[in-house]
Each structure stands twice: as structure tokens, then as C-alpha cells.
Design a protein around this motif. Structure first.
Motif, PDB file in Angstrom:
ATOM      1  N   UNK A  66       0.825  -1.216   0.000  1.00  0.00           N
ATOM      2  CA  UNK A  66       0.000   0.000   0.000  1.00  0.00           C
ATOM      3  C   UNK A  66       0.857   1.263   0.000  1.00  0.00           C
ATOM      4  N   UNK A  67       2.097   1.124   0.464  1.00  0.00           N
ATOM      5  CA  UNK A  67       2.994   2.284   0.510  1.00  0.00           C
ATOM      6  C   UNK A  67       3.379   2.767  -0.875  1.00  0.00           C
ATOM      7  N   UNK A  68       3.289   1.881  -1.888  1.00  0.00           N
ATOM      8  CA  UNK A  68       3.709   2.258  -3.246  1.00  0.00           C
ATOM      9  C   UNK A  68       2.591   2.049  -4.259  1.00  0.00           C
ATOM     10  N   UNK A  69       1.369   1.842  -3.783  1.00  0.00           N
ATOM     11  CA  UNK A  69       0.258   1.578  -4.701  1.00  0.00           C
ATOM     12  C   UNK A  69      -0.916   2.505  -4.418  1.00  0.00           C
ATOM     13  N   UNK A  70      -1.602   2.921  -5.488  1.00  0.00           N
ATOM     14  CA  UNK A  70      -2.789   3.754  -5.362  1.00  0.00           C
ATOM     15  C   UNK A  70      -4.040   3.008  -5.843  1.00  0.00           C
ATOM     16  N   UNK A  71      -3.939   1.697  -5.961  1.00  0.00           N
ATOM     17  CA  UNK A  71      -5.080   0.906  -6.407  1.00  0.00           C
ATOM     18  C   UNK A  71      -6.198   0.925  -5.366  1.00  0.00           C
ATOM     19  N   UNK A  72      -7.428   0.708  -5.831  1.00  0.00           N
ATOM     20  CA  UNK A  72      -8.553   0.563  -4.932  1.00  0.00           C
ATOM     21  C   UNK A  72      -8.448  -0.723  -4.125  1.00  0.00           C
ATOM     22  N   UNK A  73      -9.302  -0.846  -3.096  1.00  0.00           N
ATOM     23  CA  UNK A  73      -9.198  -1.983  -2.183  1.00  0.00           C
ATOM     24  C   UNK A  73      -9.338  -3.326  -2.889  1.00  0.00           C
ATOM     25  N   UNK A  74     -10.347  -3.476  -3.723  1.00  0.00           N
ATOM     26  CA  UNK A  74     -10.593  -4.762  -4.362  1.00  0.00           C
ATOM     27  C   UNK A  74      -9.478  -5.101  -5.345  1.00  0.00           C
ATOM     28  N   UNK A  75      -9.045  -4.112  -6.133  1.00  0.00           N
ATOM     29  CA  UNK A  75      -7.948  -4.352  -7.077  1.00  0.00           C
ATOM     30  C   UNK A  75      -6.667  -4.734  -6.334  1.00  0.00           C
ATOM     31  N   UNK A  76      -6.391  -4.002  -5.244  1.00  0.00           N
ATOM     32  CA  UNK A  76      -5.182  -4.288  -4.467  1.00  0.00           C
ATOM     33  C   UNK A  76      -5.255  -5.692  -3.863  1.00  0.00           C
ATOM     34  N   UNK A  77      -6.395  -6.029  -3.277  1.00  0.00           N
ATOM     35  CA  UNK A  77      -6.551  -7.334  -2.635  1.00  0.00           C
ATOM     36  C   UNK A  77      -6.463  -8.466  -3.652  1.00  0.00           C
ATOM     37  N   UNK A  78      -6.938  -8.212  -4.871  1.00  0.00           N
ATOM     38  CA  UNK A  78      -6.852  -9.253  -5.900  1.00  0.00           C
ATOM     39  C   UNK A  78      -5.406  -9.518  -6.278  1.00  0.00           C
ATOM     40  N   UNK A  79      -4.600  -8.467  -6.398  1.00  0.00           N
ATOM     41  CA  UNK A  79      -3.179  -8.658  -6.693  1.00  0.00           C
ATOM     42  C   UNK A  79      -2.408  -9.219  -5.517  1.00  0.00           C
ATOM     43  N   UNK A  80      -2.821  -8.834  -4.310  1.00  0.00           N
ATOM     44  CA  UNK A  80      -2.163  -9.319  -3.103  1.00  0.00           C
ATOM     45  C   UNK A  80      -2.176 -10.842  -3.013  1.00  0.00           C
ATOM     46  N   UNK A  81      -3.183 -11.468  -3.585  1.00  0.00           N
ATOM     47  CA  UNK A  81      -3.266 -12.938  -3.566  1.00  0.00           C
ATOM     48  C   UNK A  81      -1.982 -13.608  -4.046  1.00  0.00           C
ATOM     49  N   UNK A  82      -1.335 -12.982  -5.023  1.00  0.00           N
ATOM     50  CA  UNK A  82      -0.161 -13.611  -5.634  1.00  0.00           C
ATOM     51  C   UNK A  82       1.043 -13.631  -4.705  1.00  0.00           C
ATOM     52  N   UNK A  83       0.961 -12.921  -3.566  1.00  0.00           N
ATOM     53  CA  UNK A  83       2.051 -12.941  -2.595  1.00  0.00           C
ATOM     54  C   UNK A  83       1.959 -14.128  -1.653  1.00  0.00           C
ATOM     55  N   UNK A  84       0.758 -14.738  -1.538  1.00  0.00           N
ATOM     56  CA  UNK A  84       0.624 -15.813  -0.555  1.00  0.00           C
ATOM     57  C   UNK A  84      -0.045 -17.089  -1.089  1.00  0.00           C
ATOM     58  N   UNK A  85      -0.713 -17.031  -2.238  1.00  0.00           N
ATOM     59  CA  UNK A  85      -1.322 -18.246  -2.779  1.00  0.00           C
ATOM     60  C   UNK A  85      -0.257 -19.108  -3.444  1.00  0.00           C
ATOM     61  N   UNK A  86      -0.562 -20.362  -3.694  1.00  0.00           N
ATOM     62  CA  UNK A  86       0.426 -21.317  -4.186  1.00  0.00           C
ATOM     63  C   UNK A  86      -0.198 -22.197  -5.259  1.00  0.00           C
ATOM     64  N   UNK A  87       0.637 -22.639  -6.200  1.00  0.00           N
ATOM     65  CA  UNK A  87       0.167 -23.486  -7.294  1.00  0.00           C
ATOM     66  C   UNK A  87       0.278 -24.952  -6.877  1.00  0.00           C
ATOM     67  N   UNK A  88      -0.856 -25.564  -6.605  1.00  0.00           N
ATOM     68  CA  UNK A  88      -0.875 -26.949  -6.126  1.00  0.00           C
ATOM     69  C   UNK A  88      -0.264 -27.912  -7.136  1.00  0.00           C
ATOM     70  N   UNK A  89      -0.487 -27.663  -8.444  1.00  0.00           N
ATOM     71  CA  UNK A  89       0.026 -28.554  -9.478  1.00  0.00           C
ATOM     72  C   UNK A  89       1.549 -28.638  -9.405  1.00  0.00           C
ATOM     73  N   UNK A  90       2.184 -27.472  -9.350  1.00  0.00           N
ATOM     74  CA  UNK A  90       3.642 -27.446  -9.315  1.00  0.00           C
ATOM     75  C   UNK A  90       4.154 -28.015  -8.002  1.00  0.00           C
TER      76      UNK A  90
END
Length: 299
Positions: free
Chosen positions: A81-105
Motif C-alpha cells: 500500500x505504501x507504493x500503490x494507489x489501487x482501490x481496495x478490491x484491485x489491491x486485494x486481488x493482486x495481493x493474492x499472488x504474494x501468498x497463494x500457491x500453485x498446487x500442481x507445481x
């Protein structure tokens, strides 16, 4: 543990990308991914748990390692959030990629590095990690409908496959040999098709000015999360195999389910798709480094 062990899996991912781009129609990949997700991978998880020497009673602190890394990565991701001006939903959608994992791999790497026992161990982390990731993602993106999301978690095929395998272990159920052989054949198909499906979904456009926060999320996913896993394994004194499985779980790239959820809940789906693809390509470079460091500084 040679980094070359990782080459076949990422080569199959690259093949999936090439097949999607130059030969097979997009509709074919939708069918393949459904087959893998709803049929093949649940069979792989059930078979691995039932047929391994995995002992549910000895999981202990290992099982908490995955949720600990996920939640810590989730919290660190909010610093974007310190370097982003995205709205809450957009930010939260991108935030997923910091903690979700690819089960297949994750399942493919666990199988290659430790066989059925490692797959059984990572299945436990998946069973705990999938609902946690969904709760975090839905909770930060939605304006309601959490009960529906809870039902979706309960119906997740990966959770069902793992839960049935654990139940069979606890109850001492002996699965008939012909059925186990059938499950083994399906499990063998699951890994390769799953990796091809990952490659088919790679997309490299959609950042549109969100470079700073995107780099931060990728850094957390590919570098910080594995470091957290190493620290956790060290301080909890995990056995070597469990420590390696936790490291694999923490170092794998983001999951395509993040894109699906972002699209359904009105988030920035193109950004998420691009971040997932970048984390997948990035993991091909960071995973060998992670394993090399883990060998140099024993878990």
C-alpha cells in the motif's frame, strides 16, 4: 539435491505454453484443467496419502508451517500500500499472488524430490492452505457472500481427496489392490497434465503502471516465503523430509485460482494473470537458488 531435478517440470510447463500458443485451441485447455482439477489430482492426493508410510499422528508442528508462512506473507503483502494507489478490491486481488500457491507445481516437485511420502506430506499443507488462502482472499475482496465462499471451500476437490485419504489412514481401511492400481495410473497422468495446464495459462501483459507493488509481491512469493519456511523449519526442528516439503510449498509460484477469484469478484484480473505468469517463470530461476541455499545452510 541438484537443481537439474527441477528442469523436467518447468520444461513441461514451457511445452504447455507453446502448445497453447501455436497448436491447441483455448477451449481444449479448459477441458484439460477441469479434468486435472476435479478428477486426476484428487486421485493423486488420495493415493499418495493411503499408500505412503505417512503417519497422521506425527504431523505436529509441520502442519502449522504452511499456514504460518501464508499468513506472514499475507501481512507483508499489505506493505505494498505504501507504493500503490489501487482501490481496495484491485489491491486485494493482486495481493493474492504474494501468498497463494500453485498446487500442481507443488505436487509435481514433491513427487520428484521425495516420492509418495513427500506428496502425502504436502497434501496436508494443501488441505490447510487452500481454505486459509480462500478465507483471506474472499475476506479482503468481498462485500458479502462469505457463507457461499465457505461452501465452495468444503467442496474443493483437493481438500476432499486429501480428507478421504486421511480418513482411510485413521480408520485403517484397506483399499482393494485393483482400485489402488487404477488410482496409481490416474495419479501418474495428473502431474504431467497439470503442469501442461499451468503452461497454457501463462500471460505476460496487464501490469499497467503497477510495477512497484508487483515487484514487491513477487519478491515476497519467490524469496521471502522460502526464507520464512527455512526459519520455521530450523526453529521447530522439523525432520529433513518435512523441512524440504515445507520449503517446496513456500517457494512454488502463485496459483491460477487467484485469477479466477479476481475475475469473479470484480478485481484486477489482467494484473493477477500477469503476476501469476511472472511468478511461474521467476520460480524457474529462484527455486534452484532456494534449494542451493538450503543445502548450504542446513534446515
Amino acid at each position: 539435491m541438484s537443481p537439474l531435478l527441477l528442469f523436467p517440470d518447468f520444461a513441461i510447463i514451457a511445452l504447455g505454453y507453446l502448445l497453447r500458443r501455436f497448436w491447441m485451441a483455448p477451449a481444449a485447455w479448459v477441458t484439460i484443467e477441469k479434468l486435472v482439477y476435479f478428477v486426476l489430482f484428487p486421485c493423486l492426493l488420495f493415493f499418495s496419502v493411503v499408500s505412503s508410510n505417512f503417519n497422521v499422528s506425527t504431523v505436529g508442528s509441520f502442519a502449522l508451517g504452511g499456514p504460518t508462512v501464508i499468513f506472514a506473507s499475507f501481512l507483508l503483502g499489505w506493505l505494498g500500500l505504501l507504493v500503490s494507489k489501487m482501490g481496495r478490491v484491485d489491491f486485494a486481488s493482486g495481493l493474492q499472488t504474494a501468498y497463494r500457491f500453485n498446487s500442481y507445481i507443488g505436487l509435481a516437485l514433491a513427487s520428484r524430490l521425495g516420492g509418495q511420502s513427500a506428496v502425502a506430506n504436502i497434501a496436508i499443507l494443501l488441505a490447510l492452505g487452500v481454505p486459509l488462502c480462500n478465507v483471506l482472499a474472499v475476506g479482503t475482496m468481498s462485500k458479502g457472500g462469505r457463507f457461499t465462499a465457505f461452501l465452495e471451500i468444503l467442496k474443493n476437490p483437493l481438500i476432499i481427496g486429501t480428507s478421504l485419504g486421511i480418513a482411510a489412514k485413521l480408520l485403517g481401511v484397506q483399499v482393494p489392490e485393483p482400485m489402488m492400481l487404477t488410482l496409481e495410473r490416474l495419479a501418474q497422468a495428473a502431474v504431467s497434465l497439470g503442469l501442461l495446464a499451468v503452461g497454457s495459462g501463462l500471460v505476460f501483459s496487464g501490469l499497467k503502471g503497477n510495477w512497484a507493488v508487483s515487484i514487491w509481491w513477487l519478491f515476497i512469493k519467490l524469496m521471502v516465503s522460502p526464507l520464512l519456511a527455512v526459519l520455521y523449519a530450523h526453529f521447530m526442528n522439523l525432520p529433513e523430509e518435512q523441512a524440504v516439503v515445507l520449503l517446496v510449498f513456500s517457494a512454488i509460484p502463485s496459483a491460477s485460482s487467484a485469477y479466477i477469484l479476481a475475475a469473479r469478484m470484480g478485481g484486477n484480473a489482467p494484473l493477477v494473470a500477469c503476476l501469476i505468469s511472472m511468478s511461474t517463470v521467476g520460480a524457474a530461476m529462484t527455486l534452484p537458488l532456494v534449494f542451493a541455499l538450503a543445502q548450504r545452510f542446513p534446515l
